[in-house]
Write an enzyme that holds these catalytic residues in place. Structure first.
Site, short mmCIF file in Angstrom:
data_model
loop_
_atom_site.label_atom_id
_atom_site.label_comp_id
_atom_site.label_asym_id
_atom_site.label_seq_id
_atom_site.Cartn_x
_atom_site.Cartn_y
_atom_site.Cartn_z
N HIS A 243 -4.25 2.91 1.79
CA HIS A 243 -4.67 1.55 1.39
C HIS A 243 -6.29 1.62 1.23
O HIS A 243 -6.96 2.48 1.90
CB HIS A 243 -4.53 0.56 2.73
CG HIS A 243 -4.73 -0.92 2.25
ND1 HIS A 243 -3.98 -1.57 1.71
CD2 HIS A 243 -5.84 -1.59 2.33
CE1 HIS A 243 -4.34 -2.65 1.31
NE2 HIS A 243 -5.40 -2.98 2.02
N ASP B 210 0.36 3.54 3.60
CA ASP B 210 -0.23 2.25 3.67
C ASP B 210 0.95 1.16 4.47
O ASP B 210 1.98 1.19 4.16
CB ASP B 210 -0.30 1.74 2.45
CG ASP B 210 -0.93 0.31 2.21
OD1 ASP B 210 -1.39 -0.07 3.32
OD2 ASP B 210 -0.97 -0.31 1.03
N SER C 84 -4.96 -5.61 -2.39
CA SER C 84 -4.73 -5.89 -1.06
C SER C 84 -4.58 -7.48 -0.90
O SER C 84 -3.84 -8.14 -1.53
CB SER C 84 -5.96 -5.59 -0.41
OG SER C 84 -5.63 -5.39 0.94
#
Length: 408
Positions: free
Chosen positions: A378, A348, A191
């Site tokens: 995610h 995501d 991320s």
């Protein structure tokens, strides 16, 4: 009295079910488990916002305290791994080392944690479990960077601290200290950590003063740009947990030290409207209609208003800085980057960031594997461990560690 209690219990149960339930795509991994997880996170975010509005505590500090308290409950795994908390050029890191085998040089992984440049406990819970697993499965030295986070610091501090730690670790004498083979070091992040890992890989690759380079980079659902909040994946997954489009915009603004009042303008692309004349500068770098295959684009269309808000880019110039948004790097910089393994999830908002970066690296001549999970969402890698054990997260961790084992 009993009827009243039963009635109240029923109403509370209905209210709880209403709060927890959200419509999710049929193909997403373990939807009911994800709904409960998301409901918990939404509750923490709401409490943080309430505390912030009352002037009690910054919302991010409130949310992070809850995360740290939860992560501290996660049991320690792979206890045979030795840990050392130390400073690399003034930056806090933790070094994980498997039991030593005399005379053998090891591989190494530098891991940079996610959390929107603002959240996360790299030395606790799921991140600690992940680093221990990498160290054990790869028989590798793993270094996790405990960089300072927003709102206490803003870009470029997080980036510079990761660069400092990387440069220090890649020094020949430091690698020798940890018995690491200088030709077998990777950088990895998830991320926002994937953002930092990509940016660090670019910096190290293009830096002529750094003699040791990363051999590989692993980017797990990385966030790589903030100029288009209406890519196909942002449109498709804007309301899919746990990373909603609005929340991603908030994370960007916190990272860049900007006013959160810009959120509504960002999510409708007012900062990159047609009258901003940015397309000639960025067209080839984030044109998802050209960089992504039709099966990914589906029937979504680009969203760029005719007129926008020019003050946004003036107030937040870092939106155009490739150190903050690695997808904006020039081709000559990308050519110096190491081969990449980029993981993306269908559900995501950041799916297209990762896929566009994979395509741009390929076009620059860099070897890339884009491992895509049709049931992925995610944060699933962080939820591969106790108490969540999401199947897609477990598969994702096993697969990228197996790739590192084969190629590093």
């Amino acid at each position: 009295m009993m009827k009243l209690l039963c009635g109240i219990t029923l109403l509370l149960a209905i209210a709880l079910a209403y709060y927890i339930y959200i419509p999710l795509p049929r193909t997403i991994s373990e939807p009911w488990k994800l709904m409960v997880l998301d409901a918990t996170f939404r509750g923490v975010v709401m409490m943080g916002d309430a505390a912030h509005s009352l002037g009690l505590r910054h919302r991010v500090h409130m949310i992070n305290s809850a995360i740290i308290n939860f992560e501290s409950l996660v049991p320690v795994t792979n206890e045979e791994i030795q840990i050392e908390d130390i400073l690399f050029e003034g930056v806090h890191v933790r070094v994980y080392q498997p039991p030593r085998q005399d005379g053998k040089l090891r591989r190494a992984v530098m891991f940079i944690h996610g959390g929107g440049w603002a959240l996360g406990a790299p030395k606790l819970g799921s991140y600690d479990s992940l680093c221990r697993q990498m160290a054990a499965d790869l028989d590798a030295v793993v270094v996790t960077v405990d960089y300072r986070m927003a709102p206490d610091v803003h870009f470029p501090v997080q980036y510079e601290e990761c660069v400092q730690a990387a440069k220090h670790f890649l020094r020949p004498e430091v690698l020798t200290k940890y018995s690491v083979n200088p030709e077998r070091v990777a950088v990895c992040g998830d991320s926002a950590g994937g953002n930092l890992a990509a940016a660090v890989a670019q910096r190290i690759g293009a830096d002529n003063t750094t003699t040791v380079k990363f051999k590989l980079q692993v980017l797990v659902y990385p966030v790589l740009q903030a100029l288009d909040f209406n890519t196909a994946s942002y449109q498709q997954n804007q309301n899919v947990p746990i990373l909603y489009r609005r929340l991603m915009a908030r994370f960007w603004l916190e990272y860049l030290g900007a006013d959160l009042d810009f959120v509504p303008s960002l999510i409708i692309n007012n900062h990159t409207a047609q009258d901003q004349n940015l397309m000639s500068m960025t067209q080839s770098k984030l044109d998802w209609t050209a960089l992504l295959p039709k099966r990914v684009r589906k029937n979504y269309k680009p969203v760029f208003p005719a007129t926008g808000s020019p003050n946004i880019l003036k107030d937040i110039p870092a939106l155009l800085d490739a150190r903050a948004a690695p997808l904006l790097a020039e081709d000559e910089v990308l050519r110096t980057a190491p081969p990449a393994y980029i993981m993306t999830g269908e559900h995501d908002v950041l799916r297209d960031d990762g896929m566009m970066y994979a395509r741009r690296l390929e076009l620059a001549g860099v070897s890339v594997i884009n491992k895509h999970y049709e049931d992925g969402f995610h944060g699933c890698v962080s939820f591969a461990f106790w108490p969540c054990y999401f199947s897609v997260g477990i598969r994702a961790v096993q697969n990228y560690i197996a790739w590192l084992d084969e190629h590093l």
